[in-house]
Design a protein around this motif. Sequence first.
Motif, PDB file in Angstrom:
ATOM      1  N   GLU A 122       0.828  -1.207   0.000  1.00  0.00           N
ATOM      2  CA  GLU A 122       0.000   0.000   0.000  1.00  0.00           C
ATOM      3  C   GLU A 122       0.864   1.258   0.000  1.00  0.00           C
ATOM      4  N   LEU A 123       1.950   1.217   0.744  1.00  0.00           N
ATOM      5  CA  LEU A 123       2.838   2.376   0.830  1.00  0.00           C
ATOM      6  C   LEU A 123       3.510   2.663  -0.509  1.00  0.00           C
ATOM      7  N   ILE A 124       3.869   1.613  -1.239  1.00  0.00           N
ATOM      8  CA  ILE A 124       4.451   1.798  -2.573  1.00  0.00           C
ATOM      9  C   ILE A 124       3.465   2.545  -3.471  1.00  0.00           C
ATOM     10  N   TYR A 125       2.210   2.141  -3.417  1.00  0.00           N
ATOM     11  CA  TYR A 125       1.180   2.799  -4.227  1.00  0.00           C
ATOM     12  C   TYR A 125       1.021   4.262  -3.817  1.00  0.00           C
ATOM     13  N   VAL A 126       0.941   4.488  -2.513  1.00  0.00           N
ATOM     14  CA  VAL A 126       0.739   5.842  -1.991  1.00  0.00           C
ATOM     15  C   VAL A 126       1.863   6.775  -2.436  1.00  0.00           C
ATOM     16  N   HIS A 127       3.107   6.340  -2.297  1.00  0.00           N
ATOM     17  CA  HIS A 127       4.237   7.186  -2.657  1.00  0.00           C
ATOM     18  C   HIS A 127       4.375   7.360  -4.167  1.00  0.00           C
ATOM     19  N   SER A 128       3.866   6.395  -4.926  1.00  0.00           N
ATOM     20  CA  SER A 128       3.988   6.471  -6.388  1.00  0.00           C
ATOM     21  C   SER A 128       2.971   7.410  -7.014  1.00  0.00           C
ATOM     22  N   MET A 130       0.356   9.521  -5.174  1.00  0.00           N
ATOM     23  CA  MET A 130      -0.319  10.564  -4.414  1.00  0.00           C
ATOM     24  C   MET A 130       0.573  11.778  -4.191  1.00  0.00           C
ATOM     25  N   THR A 131      -0.048  12.961  -4.153  1.00  0.00           N
ATOM     26  CA  THR A 131       0.664  14.174  -3.776  1.00  0.00           C
ATOM     27  C   THR A 131       0.901  14.146  -2.266  1.00  0.00           C
ATOM     28  N   VAL A 132       1.721  15.071  -1.774  1.00  0.00           N
ATOM     29  CA  VAL A 132       1.988  15.134  -0.332  1.00  0.00           C
ATOM     30  C   VAL A 132       0.688  15.359   0.438  1.00  0.00           C
ATOM     31  N   GLU A 133      -0.172  16.244  -0.062  1.00  0.00           N
ATOM     32  CA  GLU A 133      -1.446  16.521   0.615  1.00  0.00           C
ATOM     33  C   GLU A 133      -2.327  15.270   0.668  1.00  0.00           C
ATOM     34  N   GLU A 134      -2.369  14.536  -0.428  1.00  0.00           N
ATOM     35  CA  GLU A 134      -3.158  13.295  -0.455  1.00  0.00           C
ATOM     36  C   GLU A 134      -2.561  12.252   0.482  1.00  0.00           C
ATOM     37  N   ARG A 135      -1.226  12.192   0.530  1.00  0.00           N
ATOM     38  CA  ARG A 135      -0.564  11.243   1.432  1.00  0.00           C
ATOM     39  C   ARG A 135      -0.888  11.540   2.888  1.00  0.00           C
ATOM     40  N   LEU A 136      -0.905  12.834   3.239  1.00  0.00           N
ATOM     41  CA  LEU A 136      -1.185  13.224   4.616  1.00  0.00           C
ATOM     42  C   LEU A 136      -2.616  12.857   4.995  1.00  0.00           C
ATOM     43  N   ARG A 137      -3.565  13.094   4.104  1.00  0.00           N
ATOM     44  CA  ARG A 137      -4.961  12.689   4.359  1.00  0.00           C
ATOM     45  C   ARG A 137      -5.042  11.175   4.559  1.00  0.00           C
ATOM     46  N   TRP A 138      -4.368  10.443   3.693  1.00  0.00           N
ATOM     47  CA  TRP A 138      -4.374   8.974   3.772  1.00  0.00           C
ATOM     48  C   TRP A 138      -3.831   8.510   5.119  1.00  0.00           C
ATOM     49  N   LEU A 139      -2.710   9.078   5.551  1.00  0.00           N
ATOM     50  CA  LEU A 139      -2.087   8.645   6.805  1.00  0.00           C
ATOM     51  C   LEU A 139      -2.968   8.953   8.007  1.00  0.00           C
ATOM     52  N   LEU A 140      -3.548  10.155   8.052  1.00  0.00           N
ATOM     53  CA  LEU A 140      -4.394  10.525   9.182  1.00  0.00           C
ATOM     54  C   LEU A 140      -5.611   9.601   9.288  1.00  0.00           C
ATOM     55  N   LYS A 141      -6.229   9.296   8.145  1.00  0.00           N
ATOM     56  CA  LYS A 141      -7.386   8.407   8.151  1.00  0.00           C
ATOM     57  C   LYS A 141      -6.987   6.985   8.555  1.00  0.00           C
ATOM     58  N   GLU A 160       7.628  16.436  12.380  1.00  0.00           N
ATOM     59  CA  GLU A 160       8.835  15.870  11.792  1.00  0.00           C
ATOM     60  C   GLU A 160       8.690  14.368  11.582  1.00  0.00           C
ATOM     61  N   GLU A 161       8.110  13.677  12.585  1.00  0.00           N
ATOM     62  CA  GLU A 161       7.931  12.226  12.459  1.00  0.00           C
ATOM     63  C   GLU A 161       6.964  11.905  11.326  1.00  0.00           C
ATOM     64  N   ILE A 162       5.900  12.686  11.188  1.00  0.00           N
ATOM     65  CA  ILE A 162       4.952  12.484  10.092  1.00  0.00           C
ATOM     66  C   ILE A 162       5.653  12.692   8.753  1.00  0.00           C
ATOM     67  N   SER A 163       6.526  13.690   8.682  1.00  0.00           N
ATOM     68  CA  SER A 163       7.251  13.956   7.431  1.00  0.00           C
ATOM     69  C   SER A 163       8.156  12.794   7.064  1.00  0.00           C
ATOM     70  N   ILE A 198     -12.360  15.510   6.965  1.00  0.00           N
ATOM     71  CA  ILE A 198     -11.119  15.161   6.268  1.00  0.00           C
ATOM     72  C   ILE A 198     -11.353  14.817   4.805  1.00  0.00           C
ATOM     73  N   ASP A 199     -12.568  14.427   4.436  1.00  0.00           N
ATOM     74  CA  ASP A 199     -12.869  14.074   3.039  1.00  0.00           C
ATOM     75  C   ASP A 199     -13.317  15.279   2.219  1.00  0.00           C
ATOM     76  N   HIS A 200     -13.210  16.479   2.809  1.00  0.00           N
ATOM     77  CA  HIS A 200     -13.514  17.704   2.066  1.00  0.00           C
ATOM     78  C   HIS A 200     -12.616  17.770   0.826  1.00  0.00           C
ATOM     79  N   PRO A 201     -13.152  18.092  -0.349  1.00  0.00           N
ATOM     80  CA  PRO A 201     -12.334  18.105  -1.577  1.00  0.00           C
ATOM     81  C   PRO A 201     -11.113  18.995  -1.441  1.00  0.00           C
ATOM     82  N   ILE A 202      -9.990  18.534  -2.004  1.00  0.00           N
ATOM     83  CA  ILE A 202      -8.751  19.318  -1.964  1.00  0.00           C
ATOM     84  C   ILE A 202      -8.883  20.516  -2.877  1.00  0.00           C
TER      85      ILE A 202
END
Length: 202
Positions: A122-128, A130-141, A160-163, A198-202
Amino acid sequence: MERVSSIEQYGKKVSFTKGQRIYQAGEEVKNVYYIKEGLVKLADDAKDGHSVTIALLHPGQLFGFIDRLNGEVEHTRYAVALTDTSLIAIPAELFLQHRQEHSILEQSLVFTLIKQLSEAHELIYVHSKMTVEERLRWLLKKLAKEVNGTLTVDIPLTHEEISFMLGCSRQKITMYLNKWKKEGIIEYERGSIQLINIDHPI
């Protein structure tokens, strides 16, 4: 050769030509596959229509089992033969039956490995894709749990840890969290983030 002979007794040999799909996403999980010869790609289709390669598999490896062990009845990704490929197709139910015969400790180990492998894919897909903003939404959810009717990340993670987890700068994490807080998408204090919309459109 002894290992292959032992595995062959549980299934049947099947062959695929270069470029042929072995199974599709959404298709029922009927078999687990052992690669005798050839190269297999596990992949997923992103929202933009482009394919994301999750893993390349070689002779001696099993595949097609992760979704079933995670309780899914359908494949969530697809598999394609990158070369002319020879496989042994083992019925999924037989595979599960043999797994249940193992000790609790062995089952726990297998479950942990499957979970870690699924998350790595899943992480490979996310990093390949998604934008940083999309990645952050994904991680929080992904980290959130429901508390008093609100999805809440109750883990003391620094920006910093999230980054580090998302492969970006700390400044970007701070920027998006502050932006979302102003927009009413989240509320947060040190060590706790509430996902209000959190699902508010970007």
